[in-house]
Design a protein around this motif. Sequence first.
Motif, PDB file in Angstrom:
ATOM      1  N   VAL A  17      46.795  22.305  -3.518  1.00 39.05           N
ATOM      2  CA  VAL A  17      45.967  21.164  -3.134  1.00 39.05           C
ATOM      3  C   VAL A  17      44.595  21.617  -2.630  1.00 39.05           C
ATOM      4  O   VAL A  17      43.623  20.866  -2.712  1.00 39.05           O
ATOM      5  N   GLY A  18      44.543  22.853  -2.145  1.00 37.39           N
ATOM      6  CA  GLY A  18      43.272  23.394  -1.664  1.00 37.39           C
ATOM      7  C   GLY A  18      42.216  23.457  -2.753  1.00 37.39           C
ATOM      8  O   GLY A  18      41.022  23.325  -2.465  1.00 37.39           O
TER       9      GLY A  18
ATOM     10  N   VAL B  36      54.200  24.996  13.110  1.00 39.67           N
ATOM     11  CA  VAL B  36      54.012  26.004  14.154  1.00 39.67           C
ATOM     12  C   VAL B  36      55.347  26.642  14.528  1.00 39.67           C
ATOM     13  O   VAL B  36      55.502  27.865  14.531  1.00 39.67           O
ATOM     14  N   MET B  37      56.323  25.807  14.813  1.00 43.07           N
ATOM     15  CA  MET B  37      57.654  26.308  15.213  1.00 43.07           C
ATOM     16  C   MET B  37      58.240  27.214  14.140  1.00 43.07           C
ATOM     17  O   MET B  37      58.810  28.261  14.446  1.00 43.07           O
ATOM     18  N   HIS B  38      58.101  26.781  12.891  1.00 45.99           N
ATOM     19  CA  HIS B  38      58.680  27.549  11.793  1.00 45.99           C
ATOM     20  C   HIS B  38      58.148  28.975  11.766  1.00 45.99           C
ATOM     21  O   HIS B  38      58.920  29.927  11.756  1.00 45.99           O
ATOM     22  N   PHE B  39      56.841  29.114  11.786  1.00 47.95           N
ATOM     23  CA  PHE B  39      56.260  30.453  11.629  1.00 47.95           C
ATOM     24  C   PHE B  39      56.443  31.301  12.882  1.00 47.95           C
ATOM     25  O   PHE B  39      56.586  32.521  12.787  1.00 47.95           O
ATOM     26  N   VAL B  40      56.452  30.663  14.044  1.00 48.21           N
ATOM     27  CA  VAL B  40      56.699  31.433  15.272  1.00 48.21           C
ATOM     28  C   VAL B  40      58.136  31.962  15.270  1.00 48.21           C
ATOM     29  O   VAL B  40      58.382  33.114  15.651  1.00 48.21           O
ATOM     30  N   VAL B  48      48.179  34.220  18.234  1.00 50.66           N
ATOM     31  CA  VAL B  48      47.548  32.919  18.017  1.00 50.66           C
ATOM     32  C   VAL B  48      46.607  32.992  16.811  1.00 50.66           C
ATOM     33  O   VAL B  48      46.593  32.102  15.966  1.00 50.66           O
ATOM     34  N   ALA B  49      45.863  34.067  16.726  1.00 55.51           N
ATOM     35  CA  ALA B  49      44.901  34.218  15.619  1.00 55.51           C
ATOM     36  C   ALA B  49      45.614  34.247  14.262  1.00 55.51           C
ATOM     37  O   ALA B  49      45.106  33.690  13.285  1.00 55.51           O
ATOM     38  N   ASP B  50      46.781  34.902  14.209  1.00 54.88           N
ATOM     39  CA  ASP B  50      47.548  34.950  12.958  1.00 54.88           C
ATOM     40  C   ASP B  50      47.974  33.541  12.543  1.00 54.88           C
ATOM     41  O   ASP B  50      47.880  33.167  11.370  1.00 54.88           O
ATOM     42  N   LEU B  51      48.417  32.801  13.525  1.00 52.70           N
ATOM     43  CA  LEU B  51      48.878  31.438  13.274  1.00 52.70           C
ATOM     44  C   LEU B  51      47.736  30.574  12.725  1.00 52.70           C
ATOM     45  O   LEU B  51      47.931  29.758  11.821  1.00 52.70           O
ATOM     46  N   LEU B  52      46.551  30.785  13.256  1.00 57.00           N
ATOM     47  CA  LEU B  52      45.385  30.035  12.774  1.00 57.00           C
ATOM     48  C   LEU B  52      45.098  30.358  11.311  1.00 57.00           C
ATOM     49  O   LEU B  52      44.771  29.464  10.525  1.00 57.00           O
ATOM     50  N   ASP B  53      45.250  31.624  10.941  1.00 52.52           N
ATOM     51  CA  ASP B  53      45.040  32.030   9.547  1.00 52.52           C
ATOM     52  C   ASP B  53      46.050  31.374   8.612  1.00 52.52           C
ATOM     53  O   ASP B  53      45.708  30.908   7.532  1.00 52.52           O
ATOM     54  N   VAL B  54      47.299  31.373   9.048  1.00 51.86           N
ATOM     55  CA  VAL B  54      48.376  30.843   8.210  1.00 51.86           C
ATOM     56  C   VAL B  54      48.215  29.343   8.012  1.00 51.86           C
ATOM     57  O   VAL B  54      48.298  28.838   6.893  1.00 51.86           O
ATOM     58  N   LEU B  55      47.986  28.648   9.106  1.00 54.57           N
ATOM     59  CA  LEU B  55      47.954  27.186   9.046  1.00 54.57           C
ATOM     60  C   LEU B  55      46.597  26.661   8.578  1.00 54.57           C
ATOM     61  O   LEU B  55      46.479  25.499   8.183  1.00 54.57           O
ATOM     62  N   ARG B  56      45.586  27.533   8.636  1.00 53.11           N
ATOM     63  CA  ARG B  56      44.240  27.131   8.225  1.00 53.11           C
ATOM     64  C   ARG B  56      43.764  25.895   8.975  1.00 53.11           C
ATOM     65  O   ARG B  56      43.306  24.906   8.360  1.00 53.11           O
ATOM     66  N   ILE B  57      43.910  25.929  10.276  1.00 53.85           N
ATOM     67  CA  ILE B  57      43.366  24.882  11.119  1.00 53.85           C
ATOM     68  C   ILE B  57      42.543  25.551  12.215  1.00 53.85           C
ATOM     69  O   ILE B  57      42.515  26.781  12.311  1.00 53.85           O
ATOM     70  N   PRO B 138      44.773  37.682   2.027  1.00 53.15           N
ATOM     71  CA  PRO B 138      46.032  37.143   2.524  1.00 53.15           C
ATOM     72  C   PRO B 138      46.148  37.324   4.032  1.00 53.15           C
ATOM     73  O   PRO B 138      45.632  38.295   4.580  1.00 53.15           O
ATOM     74  N   ASP B 139      46.763  36.383   4.710  1.00 55.39           N
ATOM     75  CA  ASP B 139      46.986  36.527   6.145  1.00 55.39           C
ATOM     76  C   ASP B 139      48.190  37.429   6.389  1.00 55.39           C
ATOM     77  O   ASP B 139      48.840  37.879   5.448  1.00 55.39           O
ATOM     78  N   LYS B 140      48.492  37.669   7.642  1.00 51.90           N
ATOM     79  CA  LYS B 140      49.555  38.609   8.011  1.00 51.90           C
ATOM     80  C   LYS B 140      50.913  38.174   7.464  1.00 51.90           C
ATOM     81  O   LYS B 140      51.692  38.994   6.989  1.00 51.90           O
ATOM     82  N   VAL B 141      51.189  36.883   7.529  1.00 54.05           N
ATOM     83  CA  VAL B 141      52.474  36.379   7.056  1.00 54.05           C
ATOM     84  C   VAL B 141      52.593  36.558   5.553  1.00 54.05           C
ATOM     85  O   VAL B 141      53.611  37.032   5.054  1.00 54.05           O
ATOM     86  N   LEU B 142      51.541  36.220   4.833  1.00 57.32           N
ATOM     87  CA  LEU B 142      51.576  36.361   3.376  1.00 57.32           C
ATOM     88  C   LEU B 142      51.737  37.814   2.976  1.00 57.32           C
ATOM     89  O   LEU B 142      52.452  38.126   2.024  1.00 57.32           O
ATOM     90  N   GLU B 143      51.071  38.697   3.687  1.00 59.60           N
ATOM     91  CA  GLU B 143      51.222  40.134   3.415  1.00 59.60           C
ATOM     92  C   GLU B 143      52.686  40.546   3.503  1.00 59.60           C
ATOM     93  O   GLU B 143      53.194  41.257   2.635  1.00 59.60           O
ATOM     94  N   THR B 144      53.342  40.081   4.536  1.00 53.84           N
ATOM     95  CA  THR B 144      54.759  40.395   4.719  1.00 53.84           C
ATOM     96  C   THR B 144      55.587  39.858   3.563  1.00 53.84           C
ATOM     97  O   THR B 144      56.453  40.542   3.018  1.00 53.84           O
ATOM     98  N   ILE B 145      55.293  38.624   3.179  1.00 47.93           N
ATOM     99  CA  ILE B 145      56.050  37.997   2.100  1.00 47.93           C
ATOM    100  C   ILE B 145      55.867  38.766   0.791  1.00 47.93           C
ATOM    101  O   ILE B 145      56.827  39.074   0.095  1.00 47.93           O
ATOM    102  N   PHE B 146      54.639  39.104   0.474  1.00 45.00           N
ATOM    103  CA  PHE B 146      54.375  39.810  -0.784  1.00 45.00           C
ATOM    104  C   PHE B 146      54.959  41.217  -0.757  1.00 45.00           C
ATOM    105  O   PHE B 146      55.436  41.714  -1.768  1.00 45.00           O
TER     106      PHE B 146
END
Lengths: 153, 153
Positions: A17-18, B36-40, B48-57, B138-146
């Motif tokens: 969607v982005g 938020v809960m899911h990724f935490v 907090v900064a990682d979460l901002l990257d993932v959620l893009r808010i 990619p953010d930290k979470v995506l890096e882990t996933i890949f």
Amino acid sequence: MRWDIIELLFFAYRDFVGDADQELEAFGFGRAHHRVMHFVYRYPGLKVADLLDVLRITKQSLGRVLKQLLDEGYIVQKTGNNDRRQRLLFATPKGEALVTKLATMQTKRIERALAEIDAASAETVRRFLRAMIDRDDPDKVLETIFKNASVKE
Amino acid sequence: MRWDIIELLFFAYRDFVGDADQELEAFGFGRAHHRVMHFVYRYPGLKVADLLDVLRITKQSLGRVLKQLLDEGYIVQKTGNNDRRQRLLFATPKGEALVTKLATMQTKRIERALAEIDAASAETVRRFLRAMIDRDDPDKVLETIFKNASVKE
DNA sequence: TAAGAAACGTCAATATGGCTGACATAAATT
DNA sequence: AATTTATGTCAGCCATATTGACGTTTCTTA
């Protein structure tokens, strides 16, 4: 738990969607306008009530967005032939141009992703996505999609 | 144009996130809290900064939601060991219970959908979804996933 | 034909979840 | 000592959603 697919769906949809967001901003529209334009273009003559079912929002929420699209000439209304209470919705050429522009970007992403799996696998992806959708109480658009799908299979 | 997949993605995602909505309402939370809960929960010690990257808010948008989750005891903060400026985030048992409850519903839908395609095809779906995701920056979470994904393949 | 229901539009008030800009603090880095 | 980074917070704004109420036109039904 299928954490893998839960998260892949989140990121895939986020980026999917982005694609449209930047372009929409240039038109002064948001995602709500995109969703409305898309379904009106794809299913010409859609009734307001059908659109409400598909988008799962209230009449009031749709009203604002729809009014803008009508005022700015992206959509036109025509009174129903059988039932003159109905306002059937159609995309104008202007609206059509917007929808196809956005769909082109999204299609590129999809084709790129499909290129990483073999041709037969594209049908697997389609079957998976269809199976993710609730089939009880389908709206008019979903009925069309499921009907066409079963013909092709 | 891949109208088929564009629309299947829309409906599949609509029903997929819809699973959680009812349950969230009972907790007085919205989709933002769920994300938020899911990724935490999934990535304990997320900054907090990682979460901002993932959620893009923005920080401000996250702040409101995060504060509620902290106040109501779904998440706790711990000061970083190396860098004492960081507030590392962890789910409490209460938060864990919420996340797993929601993930259980979503997993049921996914398992049901996967049951309609053969076992080998599940990997095809995963590969397709991964290929739909932007890999630049990619953010930290995506890096882990890949990273995990390439290990398994 | 009169009554009721349906399709749509609209008004008012409210909530959620985004945003920008500005500013503050503590801790790390240079 | 000065600067940068990570985080928090205040104030205000915008988009998109909600509920409830009410009105008009048109179709259906008793």
